[in-house]
Design an enzyme around this catalytic site. Structure first.
Site, PDB file in Angstrom:
ATOM      1  N   ILE A 163     -17.940  15.609 -31.499  1.00 48.16           N
ATOM      2  CA  ILE A 163     -17.713  16.253 -32.801  1.00 48.16           C
ATOM      3  C   ILE A 163     -17.531  17.767 -32.668  1.00 48.16           C
ATOM      4  CG2 ILE A 163     -18.806  14.455 -34.180  1.00 48.16           C
ATOM      5  CD1 ILE A 163     -21.331  16.269 -34.267  1.00 48.16           C
ATOM      6  N   PRO A 164     -16.910  18.380 -33.668  1.00 52.93           N
ATOM      7  CA  PRO A 164     -16.675  19.828 -33.645  1.00 52.93           C
ATOM      8  C   PRO A 164     -17.792  20.596 -34.352  1.00 52.93           C
ATOM      9  CG  PRO A 164     -15.465  18.887 -35.464  1.00 52.93           C
ATOM     10  CD  PRO A 164     -16.250  17.758 -34.847  1.00 52.93           C
ATOM     11  N   TRP A 165     -17.539  21.876 -34.507  1.00 53.80           N
ATOM     12  CA  TRP A 165     -18.563  22.816 -34.964  1.00 53.80           C
ATOM     13  C   TRP A 165     -18.405  23.231 -36.419  1.00 53.80           C
ATOM     14  CZ3 TRP A 165     -15.145  26.342 -36.463  1.00 53.80           C
ATOM     15  CH2 TRP A 165     -13.942  26.415 -35.758  1.00 53.80           C
ATOM     16  N   LYS A 189     -21.986  13.728 -28.433  1.00 52.85           N
ATOM     17  CA  LYS A 189     -21.964  15.093 -27.890  1.00 52.85           C
ATOM     18  C   LYS A 189     -21.601  16.053 -29.027  1.00 52.85           C
ATOM     19  CE  LYS A 189     -18.909  17.702 -26.019  1.00 52.85           C
ATOM     20  NZ  LYS A 189     -19.369  18.932 -26.689  1.00 52.85           N
ATOM     21  N   ALA A 191     -20.790  19.764 -30.682  1.00 50.95           N
ATOM     22  CA  ALA A 191     -20.014  20.897 -30.159  1.00 50.95           C
ATOM     23  C   ALA A 191     -20.950  21.914 -29.513  1.00 50.95           C
ATOM     24  CB  ALA A 191     -19.219  21.540 -31.290  1.00 50.95           C
ATOM     25  N   GLU A 192     -20.456  22.548 -28.468  1.00 57.16           N
ATOM     26  CA  GLU A 192     -21.286  23.516 -27.735  1.00 57.16           C
ATOM     27  C   GLU A 192     -21.676  24.722 -28.599  1.00 57.16           C
ATOM     28  OE1 GLU A 192     -18.323  22.331 -26.941  1.00 57.16           O
ATOM     29  OE2 GLU A 192     -16.920  23.870 -26.245  1.00 57.16           O
ATOM     30  N   GLY A 222     -17.098  20.393 -23.432  1.00 56.60           N
ATOM     31  CA  GLY A 222     -16.087  19.352 -23.495  1.00 56.60           C
ATOM     32  C   GLY A 222     -15.583  18.869 -22.147  1.00 56.60           C
ATOM     33  N   GLU A 264      -9.709  12.334 -35.477  1.00 55.79           N
ATOM     34  CA  GLU A 264      -9.537  13.078 -36.726  1.00 55.79           C
ATOM     35  C   GLU A 264      -9.226  14.508 -36.294  1.00 55.79           C
ATOM     36  OE1 GLU A 264      -9.769  15.399 -39.370  1.00 55.79           O
ATOM     37  OE2 GLU A 264     -11.897  15.016 -39.710  1.00 55.79           O
ATOM     38  N   CYS A 298     -10.264  21.185 -41.319  1.00 52.57           N
ATOM     39  CA  CYS A 298      -9.084  20.500 -40.804  1.00 52.57           C
ATOM     40  C   CYS A 298      -8.053  20.305 -41.914  1.00 52.57           C
ATOM     41  CB  CYS A 298      -9.486  19.167 -40.198  1.00 52.57           C
ATOM     42  SG  CYS A 298     -10.566  18.217 -41.258  1.00 52.57           S
ATOM     43  N   GLU A 395      -2.021  25.643 -36.661  1.00 50.95           N
ATOM     44  CA  GLU A 395      -3.322  25.640 -37.331  1.00 50.95           C
ATOM     45  C   GLU A 395      -4.081  26.904 -36.926  1.00 50.95           C
ATOM     46  OE1 GLU A 395      -6.415  22.662 -36.200  1.00 50.95           O
ATOM     47  OE2 GLU A 395      -6.542  22.340 -38.358  1.00 50.95           O
ATOM     48  N   ILE A 396      -4.372  27.750 -37.907  1.00 50.77           N
ATOM     49  CA  ILE A 396      -5.064  29.018 -37.615  1.00 50.77           C
ATOM     50  C   ILE A 396      -6.570  28.829 -37.658  1.00 50.77           C
ATOM     51  CG2 ILE A 396      -5.358  31.423 -38.327  1.00 50.77           C
ATOM     52  CD1 ILE A 396      -2.544  31.306 -39.546  1.00 50.77           C
TER      53      ILE A 396
HETATM   54  P1  NAI Z   1     -11.970  21.230 -29.349  1.00 46.20           P
HETATM   55  O1  NAI Z   1     -11.094  20.108 -29.769  1.00 46.20           O
HETATM   56  O2  NAI Z   1     -11.797  21.749 -27.975  1.00 46.20           O
HETATM   57  O3  NAI Z   1     -13.522  20.823 -29.501  1.00 46.20           O
HETATM   58  C1  NAI Z   1     -14.029  19.772 -30.298  1.00 46.20           C
HETATM   59  C2  NAI Z   1     -15.026  18.950 -29.489  1.00 46.20           C
HETATM   60  O4  NAI Z   1     -14.366  18.391 -28.361  1.00 46.20           O
HETATM   61  C3  NAI Z   1     -16.186  19.760 -28.926  1.00 46.20           C
HETATM   62  O5  NAI Z   1     -17.360  18.972 -28.964  1.00 46.20           O
HETATM   63  C4  NAI Z   1     -15.761  19.996 -27.488  1.00 46.20           C
HETATM   64  O6  NAI Z   1     -16.833  20.220 -26.616  1.00 46.20           O
HETATM   65  C5  NAI Z   1     -15.070  18.689 -27.171  1.00 46.20           C
HETATM   66  N1  NAI Z   1     -14.113  18.749 -26.063  1.00 46.20           N
HETATM   67  C6  NAI Z   1     -13.356  19.804 -25.663  1.00 46.20           C
HETATM   68  N2  NAI Z   1     -12.608  19.472 -24.595  1.00 46.20           N
HETATM   69  C7  NAI Z   1     -12.885  18.184 -24.300  1.00 46.20           C
HETATM   70  C8  NAI Z   1     -12.437  17.275 -23.293  1.00 46.20           C
HETATM   71  N3  NAI Z   1     -11.554  17.639 -22.362  1.00 46.20           N
HETATM   72  N4  NAI Z   1     -12.930  16.023 -23.294  1.00 46.20           N
HETATM   73  C9  NAI Z   1     -13.820  15.626 -24.220  1.00 46.20           C
HETATM   74  N5  NAI Z   1     -14.298  16.450 -25.177  1.00 46.20           N
HETATM   75  C10 NAI Z   1     -13.830  17.710 -25.222  1.00 46.20           C
HETATM   76  O7  NAI Z   1     -11.799  22.398 -30.402  1.00 46.20           O
HETATM   77  P2  NAI Z   1     -12.199  23.953 -30.201  1.00 46.20           P
HETATM   78  O8  NAI Z   1     -11.748  24.405 -28.851  1.00 46.20           O
HETATM   79  O9  NAI Z   1     -13.610  24.118 -30.579  1.00 46.20           O
HETATM   80  O10 NAI Z   1     -11.274  24.646 -31.317  1.00 46.20           O
HETATM   81  C11 NAI Z   1      -9.895  24.874 -31.063  1.00 46.20           C
HETATM   82  C12 NAI Z   1      -9.072  24.609 -32.297  1.00 46.20           C
HETATM   83  O11 NAI Z   1      -9.140  23.233 -32.646  1.00 46.20           O
HETATM   84  C13 NAI Z   1      -9.539  25.328 -33.554  1.00 46.20           C
HETATM   85  O12 NAI Z   1      -9.074  26.641 -33.609  1.00 46.20           O
HETATM   86  C14 NAI Z   1      -8.937  24.458 -34.618  1.00 46.20           C
HETATM   87  O13 NAI Z   1      -7.582  24.791 -34.796  1.00 46.20           O
HETATM   88  C15 NAI Z   1      -9.028  23.064 -34.034  1.00 46.20           C
HETATM   89  N6  NAI Z   1     -10.217  22.337 -34.525  1.00 46.20           N
HETATM   90  C16 NAI Z   1     -10.025  21.357 -35.476  1.00 46.20           C
HETATM   91  C17 NAI Z   1     -11.121  20.722 -36.001  1.00 46.20           C
HETATM   92  C18 NAI Z   1     -10.968  19.665 -37.031  1.00 46.20           C
HETATM   93  O14 NAI Z   1     -11.883  19.454 -37.833  1.00 46.20           O
HETATM   94  N7  NAI Z   1      -9.893  18.905 -37.036  1.00 46.20           N
HETATM   95  C19 NAI Z   1     -12.503  21.064 -35.622  1.00 46.20           C
HETATM   96  C20 NAI Z   1     -12.575  22.057 -34.583  1.00 46.20           C
HETATM   97  C21 NAI Z   1     -11.467  22.668 -34.095  1.00 46.20           C
END
Ligand code: NAI
Ligand code: MG
Length: 492
Positions: A163-165, A189, A191-192, A222, A264, A298, A395-396
């Site tokens: 999940i995310p943060w 897991k 988010a960090e 991640g 999602e 999102c 996506e900003i």
């Molecule tokens: P991310 O997609 O990297 O992180 C979300 C989750 O995935 C965290 O728990 C992270 O530790 C995990 N993760 C990261 N890399 C992984 C891997 N290789 N394998 C398995 N799990 C992994 O998102 P991040 O870097 O925090 O944010 C980047 C952008 O993503 C944001 O600027 C935003 O545009 C988008 N985002 C969209 C979200 C939504 O609700 N749809 C939520 C968070 C970010």
């Protein structure tokens, strides 16, 4: 507004749990490593948290497998599973103040938002799915011949959830709810950036009496902990919320074990305002639909299409609203906008603001960092945005509103759909035919008419195109956590 009963500032909570939860026990990472979780409003370290990686994920997957295959969970009556979930929802409610404060501390969101949205929605989601636990059943099927044929819907197995943060507790509830109702076991897991409320929910789950190994929580990064979960042969499914690029990596990593996947992901949701709309409502909805949660949603209405004839009035009024948002200490009840979650997000957003200026959009309010401590970004509005600018395509995930002007219906539908994403959309109009035509024409998983960000545990949510796979919430989410089994019995 604060009443006599609501304090004007809230106390910073104590951090109770920083270890990981595996097989019902709280423990350090096998490596002994920890990582810091930071308060984004002050840039100070809140706590050091156990940093899980492949070794811990393996232990958690084994614990989840054992709980799935034997022990009280595997044989528990569905209604009793539901009762445990209700107990957890009630315990979260009993600890409402502490959890809301912890969410605000770790994520930076205004505590009034955590209290008005994250907590009530998370509690409601668990209650909703508690009610489903004993209502998941198959069909009897009239096949040819002398046979009795029926289907069973069995729990999928060990579910990895990443999940995310942006809504840490709420995302945990969205994922735990259908998984537990279906009888699955979980390795989560968080988010960090925001592990704290999920760990506290793990404590409350133990207090509620969930058997060891049903819910495991492994904080970590991640590419280490997350990727280990995706590749683990003992994990049957990955449910992921986050960036589409991460989902692409997960899909490739999951290929080897052919895991079930649900995603999602992000969006670039069109929010369409016709000239015949109730403009007061549309302006309030546009503000909420973009700036809520510091723009870290999102489904943020990040492409705001305004019909040309009301464009000038709309811009003037939305600028006034945006510039009167209250930035500052998230623990102050008056604050309506907190900091972005971390330095990466903060820099990404400021980078897009620069790009918007370079590519010729007009920054009519904001555009800068707010203050000199914490990851605050001023509420920012661009006008004169064209469809090909980076601020209109990417996506900003920040408080940056992009206003695009349009002339007619067919044009706006085509432009609204001209994106790789398809998570949500909204339309503001008093014309019911127009509203329905937009609802039918926009390729998105959710369409709001004369409202924005209306969520309910019973209503499915998810994306078309690169915004996702599968639906969360509602009855739809249960399909992600069950396998169908066909049983055919000879009667001859
Ligand atoms: P991310 O997609 O990297 O992180 C979300 C989750 O995935 C965290 O728990 C992270 O530790 C995990 N993760 C990261 N890399 C992984 C891997 N290789 N394998 C398995 N799990 C992994 O998102 P991040 O870097 O925090 O944010 C980047 C952008 O993503 C944001 O600027 C935003 O545009 C988008 N985002 C969209 C979200 C939504 O609700 N749809 C939520 C968070 C970010
Ligand atoms: Mg990432």
């Amino acid at each position: 507004m604060a009443t006599a009963l609501e304090p004007t500032t809230f106390a910073v909570p104590e951090v109770r749990q920083t270890q990981m939860l595996i097989g019902g026990k709280w423990q350090d990472a096998a490596s002994g490593k920890t990582f810091a979780t930071v308060n984004p409003a002050t840039e100070e370290i809140i706590a050091e948290v156990a940093e899980g990686d492949a070794a811990d994920i393996d232990l958690a997957a084994q614990a989840a497998r054992a709980a799935f295959e034997s022990g009280p969970w595997a044989t528990m009556d569905a209604r009793d599973r539901g009762k445990l979930m209700t107990k957890l929802a009630n315990l979260i409610e009993d600890n409402f103040d502490e959890l809301a404060a912890l969410e605000s501390l770790d994520n930076g969101k205004p505590i009034s938002d955590a209290r008005a949205a994250d907590l009530p929605l998370a509690i409601d989601c668990l209650h909703y799915y508690a009610g489903w636990a004993d209502k998941i059943h198959g069909d009897t099927i009239p096949i040819r011949g002398d046979y009795f044929c029926y289907t069973r819907r069995e729990p999928l197995g060990v579910c990895g959830q990443i999940i995310p943060w942006n809504f840490p507790m709420l995302m945990a509830a969205w994922k735990w709810g259908p998984a537990l109702a279906a009888g699955c076991t979980i390795v989560m897991k968080p988010a960090e950036q925001t592990p704290l409320t999920c760990l506290r929910m793990g404590e409350l789950a133990m207090e509620a009496g969930f058997p060891p190994g049903v819910i495991n929580v492994v904080p970590g990064y991640g590419p280490t902990a997350g990727a280990a979960m995706v590749k683990h042969p003992g994990v049957d499914k990955i449910a992921f919320t986050g960036e589409h690029r991460t989902a692409q990596i997960i899909m490739a990593d999951a290929a080897q074990t052919l895991k079930r996947l649900t995603f999602e992901l992000g969006g670039k949701s069109p929010n369409i305002v016709f000239a015949d709309a109730d403009l007061d409502a549309a302006i309030a909805g546009a503000e909420f639909g973009l700036f809520f949660n510091q723009g870290q949603c999102c489904c943020a209405g990040s492409r705001l299409f305004v019909e040309e004839s009301v464009h000038e009035e709309f811009v003037e009024r939305i600028v006034e609203r945006a510039s009167s948002r209250v930035l500052g200490n998230p623990f102050d009840a008056k604050t309506t906008q907190g900091p972005q979650v971390d330095q990466d997000q903060f820099e990404k957003i400021l980078g897009y603001i620069e790009k918007g200026k370079e590519q010729g959009a007009a920054c009519v309010t904001g555009g800068n960092r707010f203050g000199d401590k914490g990851y605050f970004v001023e509420p920012t509005i661009f006008t004169g945005v064209t469809d090909d600018m980076a601020i209109a395509t990417d996506e900003i995930f920040g408080p940056v509103m992009n206003i695009l002007s349009f002339k007619d219906f067919d044009e706006v539908v085509e432009r609204a759909n001209n994106t790789q994403f398809g998570l949500a959309a909204a339309v503001w109009t008093r014309d019911v035919q127009k509203a329905h035509r937009i609802a039918n024409s926009v390729r998105a998983g959710t369409v709001w008419v004369n409202c924005y960000d209306v969520f309910d545990a019973a209503a499915p949510f998810g994306g078309f195109k690169m915004s996702g796979m599968g639906r969360e919430l509602g009855e739809a989410a249960l399909a992600n956590y069950t396998e169908s089994k066909t049983v055919t019995m000879s009667l001859g």
